[in-house]
Design an enzyme around this catalytic site. Structure first.
Site, short mmCIF file in Angstrom:
data_model
loop_
_atom_site.label_atom_id
_atom_site.label_comp_id
_atom_site.label_asym_id
_atom_site.label_seq_id
_atom_site.Cartn_x
_atom_site.Cartn_y
_atom_site.Cartn_z
N GLN A 44 1.09 -11.77 9.87
CA GLN A 44 1.51 -10.63 9.24
C GLN A 44 0.87 -9.40 9.47
OE1 GLN A 44 0.55 -9.40 5.53
NE2 GLN A 44 2.00 -9.68 4.49
N SER A 89 4.24 -6.45 2.67
CA SER A 89 2.78 -6.55 3.33
C SER A 89 2.15 -6.96 2.52
CB SER A 89 2.34 -4.96 3.95
OG SER A 89 1.31 -4.99 4.53
N LEU A 90 0.90 -6.14 1.97
CA LEU A 90 0.09 -6.62 1.02
C LEU A 90 0.73 -7.35 -0.44
CD1 LEU A 90 -2.76 -6.44 -0.67
CD2 LEU A 90 -1.83 -4.16 -1.40
N HIS A 97 0.00 -3.54 11.13
CA HIS A 97 1.37 -4.29 11.59
C HIS A 97 1.43 -3.98 13.03
CE1 HIS A 97 1.72 -6.03 7.70
NE2 HIS A 97 1.74 -4.84 7.33
N ARG A 107 -9.20 -8.65 3.59
CA ARG A 107 -8.16 -7.77 4.40
C ARG A 107 -8.68 -6.61 4.60
NH1 ARG A 107 -2.82 -6.28 3.56
NH2 ARG A 107 -1.23 -7.17 4.83
N GLN A 117 0.82 -1.33 0.11
CA GLN A 117 0.09 -0.01 0.01
C GLN A 117 0.95 1.10 -0.04
OE1 GLN A 117 -3.49 -0.89 2.42
NE2 GLN A 117 -4.25 1.07 2.59
#
Length: 310
Positions: free
Chosen positions: A250, A91-92, A201, A116, A11
Site C-alpha cells: 500500500q 490510505s492511513l 503511494h 510509517r 491524511q
C-alpha cells in the site's frame, strides 16, 4: 435490508481540537489517548487538542493523531451497539479499519503508523517529491501519460483513484510538474498541487515500504471479525499474513478508493458511515454513487443521531 460500511479517513482530514468532545465525555477514550501517549513516549493528545497546527501537520504526528481520533469516535459508536458489515479506510485510514475489525490492537497500530510516518518522510528528501490532484482526466489516458513521462526519467504515477474525475498523481517534483503541464492530453482540466511531505503511494516509497515490512513482522495480526476491503486490491482480505503484505504494498501502490466503494455497493452496501474528522470521503462517495446514504461521524452529536438512521 441494506448493509453498512464503516470507512475511515486518511491524511489531510486532521484539525487541531479534533476528538476533544469524545475525550471529555468518555473515560474509555481518555484511556485510549493515554495509551497512545505512553506508547509513543510523548503527549500526542496535547498536539491533537492544542496544536500548533504545523506540528499536527507533520506526517509523523498526523498519522497516529488521525488513527486515535477516528477510533475515539468508533468507541462512541460502539457504545450504541452499531456494527458494520464491511470496513475500509483511505490510505492511513486502513489502519483504523484494521483496528475496528480486530486485526490489530490500538496500541500496536499507533506504534506502527508513527513509524510509517517516519519512514515515509525519510524516503525522499524534502522538495524532491510531489503530489497533485488531477480533475477530469480519463484513468487509462492518465496512466499512459504518466508512463511516458516516467520512461523519460521523471517518475510520476497514479496514486489515489478517488472518484470519477479525481485522480491523485505522485512522483518526483519534475515528473508531477511535467504531467501537470500536459494534463489536457489525458482529458484533464487541471492539476492542483497538494501540500504533502513526500510522493506517497508511488514507487519512490519502496524504501519506506521495506522498512515498514520489518516493523509489521513484529506486530500480532489476527483474523478480521468483519471483511476489510484493502486499498491495493479493492477486495476483502481475511488472512493475517496477506493483510501484512498488502500494508507493505500500500505504501508504494495506488489507493483504489473508487473501486473499493463500487465493490462494496455491489455487495449490497447502501449506507457508508465516515468515522473521523472532516468529510472528505463522504464527498468522494457522493460523486461515486449519489443513491447511497452517507453519514459523517466527526462529533459526539453526530454519534448520538446515528442510531436513528442506521
Amino acid at each position: 435490508m441494506g448493509k453498512t460500511a464503516f470507512i475511515f479517513p486518511g491524511q489531510g482530514a486532521q484539525s487541531v481540537g479534533m476528538g476533544k468532545d469524545a475525550y471529555d465525555a468518555l473515560p474509555s477514550v481518555q484511556d485510549m489517548f493515554q495509551t497512545a501517549d505512553d506508547k509513543l513516549g510523548f503527549s500526542l493528545s496535547s498536539i491533537i487538542f492544542n496544536g500548533p497546527d504545523a506540528e499536527l501537520k507533520q506526517t509523523v504526528n498526523t498519522q497516529p493523531a488521525l488513527l486515535a481520533t477516528s477510533l475515539a469516535y468508533l468507541e462512541a459508536i460502539r457504545g450504541k451497539g452499531i456494527e458494520p458489515d464491511y470496513v475500509a479506510g483511505h490510505s492511513l485510514g486502513e489502519y483504523s479499519a484494521l483496528v475496528c475489525a480486530g486485526v490489530l490492537s490500538f496500541e500496536e497500530a499507533v506504534s506502527i503508523v508513527r513509524a510509517r510516518g517516519e519512514y515515509m518522510e525519510a524516503a525522499v528528501p524534502g522538495g524532491q517529491g510531489a503530489m497533485a490532484a488531477v480533475l477530469g482526466a480519463d484513468r487509462d489516458a492518465l496512466t499512459t501519460l504518466c508512463s511516458g513521462i516516467t520512461a523519460e526519467g521523471h517518475v510520476v504515477e497514479l496514486a489515489n483513484m478517488n472518484c470519477p474525475g479525481q485522480i491523485v498523481i505522485s512522483g518526483s517534483a519534475q515528473g508531477v510538474a511535467a504531467a501537470a503541464e500536459r494534463i489536457k492530453e489525458a482529458g484533464g482540466k487541471r492539476a492542483i498541487p497538494l501540500e504533502v511531505s513526500g510522493p506517497f503511494h508511488s514507487s519512490l516509497m519502496k524504501e519506506a515500504a521495506n522498512r515498514l515490512a520489518d516493523k509489521l513482522e513484529q506486530a500480532s495480526f489476527h483474523t478480521p471479525s468483519v471483511p476489510v476491503v484493502a486499498n491495493v486490491t479493492a477486495r476483502p482480505v481475511d488472512d493475517a499474513a496477506a493483510i501484512r503484505g498488502l500494508l507493505v504494498e500500500q505504501v508504494y501502490s495506488p489507493v483504489l478508493w473508487q473501486d473499493s466503494v463500487e465493490w462494496m455497493i455491489s455487495q449490497g452496501v447502501d449506507t457508508f458511515v465516515e468515522i473521523g474528522p472532516g468529510s472528505v470521503l463522504s464527498g468522494l462517495i457522493k460523486k461515486i454513487d449519489k443513491s447511497v446514504k452517507v453519514i459523517n461521524v466527526n462529533s459526539l452529536d453526530s454519534v448520538n443521531s446515528l442510531e436513528t438512521v442506521v
